[in-house]
Scaffold this active site. Structure first.
Site, PDB file in Angstrom:
ATOM      1  N   ASP A 128      -8.932   0.005 -25.766  1.00  0.00           N
ATOM      2  CA  ASP A 128      -9.301  -0.168 -24.362  1.00  0.00           C
ATOM      3  C   ASP A 128      -9.398   1.159 -23.638  1.00  0.00           C
ATOM      4  O   ASP A 128      -8.718   2.120 -23.992  1.00  0.00           O
ATOM      5  CB  ASP A 128      -8.223  -0.982 -23.629  1.00  0.00           C
ATOM      6  CG  ASP A 128      -8.462  -2.467 -23.754  1.00  0.00           C
ATOM      7  OD1 ASP A 128      -9.579  -2.853 -24.095  1.00  0.00           O
ATOM      8  OD2 ASP A 128      -7.503  -3.213 -23.499  1.00  0.00           O
ATOM      9  N   PRO A 150       0.822  -1.219   0.000  1.00  0.00           N
ATOM     10  CA  PRO A 150       0.000   0.000   0.000  1.00  0.00           C
ATOM     11  C   PRO A 150       0.855   1.269   0.000  1.00  0.00           C
ATOM     12  O   PRO A 150       0.347   2.358  -0.245  1.00  0.00           O
ATOM     13  CB  PRO A 150      -0.807  -0.105   1.284  1.00  0.00           C
ATOM     14  CG  PRO A 150      -0.606  -1.474   1.815  1.00  0.00           C
ATOM     15  CD  PRO A 150       0.627  -2.046   1.189  1.00  0.00           C
ATOM     16  N   GLU A 198       1.877  -7.997   9.015  1.00  0.00           N
ATOM     17  CA  GLU A 198       2.109  -6.557   9.186  1.00  0.00           C
ATOM     18  C   GLU A 198       2.981  -6.000   8.063  1.00  0.00           C
ATOM     19  O   GLU A 198       3.060  -4.808   7.858  1.00  0.00           O
ATOM     20  CB  GLU A 198       2.795  -6.275  10.526  1.00  0.00           C
ATOM     21  CG  GLU A 198       1.995  -6.666  11.743  1.00  0.00           C
ATOM     22  CD  GLU A 198       0.602  -6.105  11.731  1.00  0.00           C
ATOM     23  OE1 GLU A 198       0.446  -4.880  11.583  1.00  0.00           O
ATOM     24  OE2 GLU A 198      -0.349  -6.903  11.856  1.00  0.00           O
ATOM     25  N   ARG A 221      -1.593  -7.903 -20.940  1.00  0.00           N
ATOM     26  CA  ARG A 221      -2.440  -7.449 -22.048  1.00  0.00           C
ATOM     27  C   ARG A 221      -1.646  -6.609 -23.045  1.00  0.00           C
ATOM     28  O   ARG A 221      -2.043  -6.471 -24.188  1.00  0.00           O
ATOM     29  CB  ARG A 221      -3.628  -6.637 -21.525  1.00  0.00           C
ATOM     30  CG  ARG A 221      -4.476  -7.420 -20.530  1.00  0.00           C
ATOM     31  CD  ARG A 221      -5.737  -6.692 -20.099  1.00  0.00           C
ATOM     32  NE  ARG A 221      -6.799  -6.862 -21.066  1.00  0.00           N
ATOM     33  CZ  ARG A 221      -7.148  -5.998 -21.981  1.00  0.00           C
ATOM     34  NH1 ARG A 221      -6.523  -4.859 -22.076  1.00  0.00           N
ATOM     35  NH2 ARG A 221      -8.116  -6.256 -22.817  1.00  0.00           N
TER      36      ARG A 221
END
Ligand code: 6GU
Length: 263
Positions: A174, A95, A122, A159
């Site tokens: 796309d 994150p 953690e 892709r």
């Protein structure tokens, strides 16, 4: 003949089974069969040094949770370099990373060898970051491990490899590829519960269809993702299409424009 681009992806995880989800279905399964990509899923436990194959221990400093050991990641890394004589490009999904998008996927798709380190609990011992080239987050929310983000990143970047998706134009059309959202799609039947396929798509006039779709993409982006539209650099054709849209709107209902005229 153009050299076919292949990519080798290695994933280090304590849950190798989770990756069956991407390896066994759809275009990724086909890309593996066509040898456009090699995906090695490696069990982090195989790189531990103790007999219980421990991969995590309580954190220093009186933390509540467990922290993943640096050693197994370094052992994998050292072995990889020793066997190939060069460094792979290491991605740490976390994150705290740079927020993932199509541009970053495109950059990663250019690498020849990618390694993903999947953390859990953690987090990973901070010292692992020393051998990481890029930390990547898939959005501002927290997941319990790096496995799902790794699958998201792999699916997105594959892709971009020639041959993975049927046609190059479908990738180029796309959403996000050119800074706009994808246009609307229709298939049979022509009349579905009273809803008609736009006439122009049945006309066979490719140029008019192209412009119609461009218009649809522009409108969709303005209405659904104005933030994207604001960042988009418009070419002359796109500007012309926008002029047409506004002129059509005016001609249909001049009253709608009254207020802005009074200002
Ligand atoms: Cl890459 N990892 C985890 N654990 N949580 C996340 C994430 C990554 N990206 C967003 N949330």
């Amino acid at each position: 003949m153009e050299q076919i681009k292949r990519i080798k992806i290695s994933v280090l995880t304590i849950f190798p089974g989770m990756f069956d989800i991407i390896r066994n279905y759809g275009v990724i399964k086909k890309a593996i069969e066509k040898k456009l990509v090699e995906i090695d899923i490696l069990n982090l436990r195989d790189y531990t040094t103790d007999k219980h194959k421990v991969t995590d221990k309580p954190g220093y400093g009186g933390e509540n949770g467990m922290v993943m050991l640096a050693e197994p990641f370094y052992r994998f890394y050292d072995e990889y370099i020793l066997s190939k004589n060069h460094k792979p490009y290491v991605v740490l999904p976390s994150p705290q990373g740079e927020v993932f998008n199509n541009d970053l996927a495109f950059e990663l798709a250019k690498k020849e060898e990618l390694v993903f380190f999947c953390g859990r609990y953690e987090g990973i011992d901070e010292r692992v970051r020393k051998i990481v080239d890029k930390e990547v987050s898939i959005g501002d929310y927290v997941l319990t491990g790096g496995e799902i983000p790794t699958m998201v990143i792999i699916e997105t970047l594959l892709r971009f490899l020639p041959g993975v998706i049927g046609s190059k134009t479908s990738v180029e059309n796309d959403s996000f590829y050119n800074g706009l959202l994808d246009y609307s799609h229709y298939t049979k039947p022509q009349n579905f519960r009273g809803m008609q396929v736009p006439e122009i798509l049945l006309s066979g006039d490719h140029e008019r269809i192209r412009i119609f779709r461009k218009k649809d993409s522009l409108l969709k982006t303005i209405l659904k993702r104005p933030d994207l539209f604001i960042k988009k650099e418009l070419d002359e054709e796109e500007k012309k299409i926008l002029v047409e849209i506004i002129q059509e709107m005016f001609n249909k209902n001049p009253d709608n424009f009254k207020e802005s005229k009074d200002v």
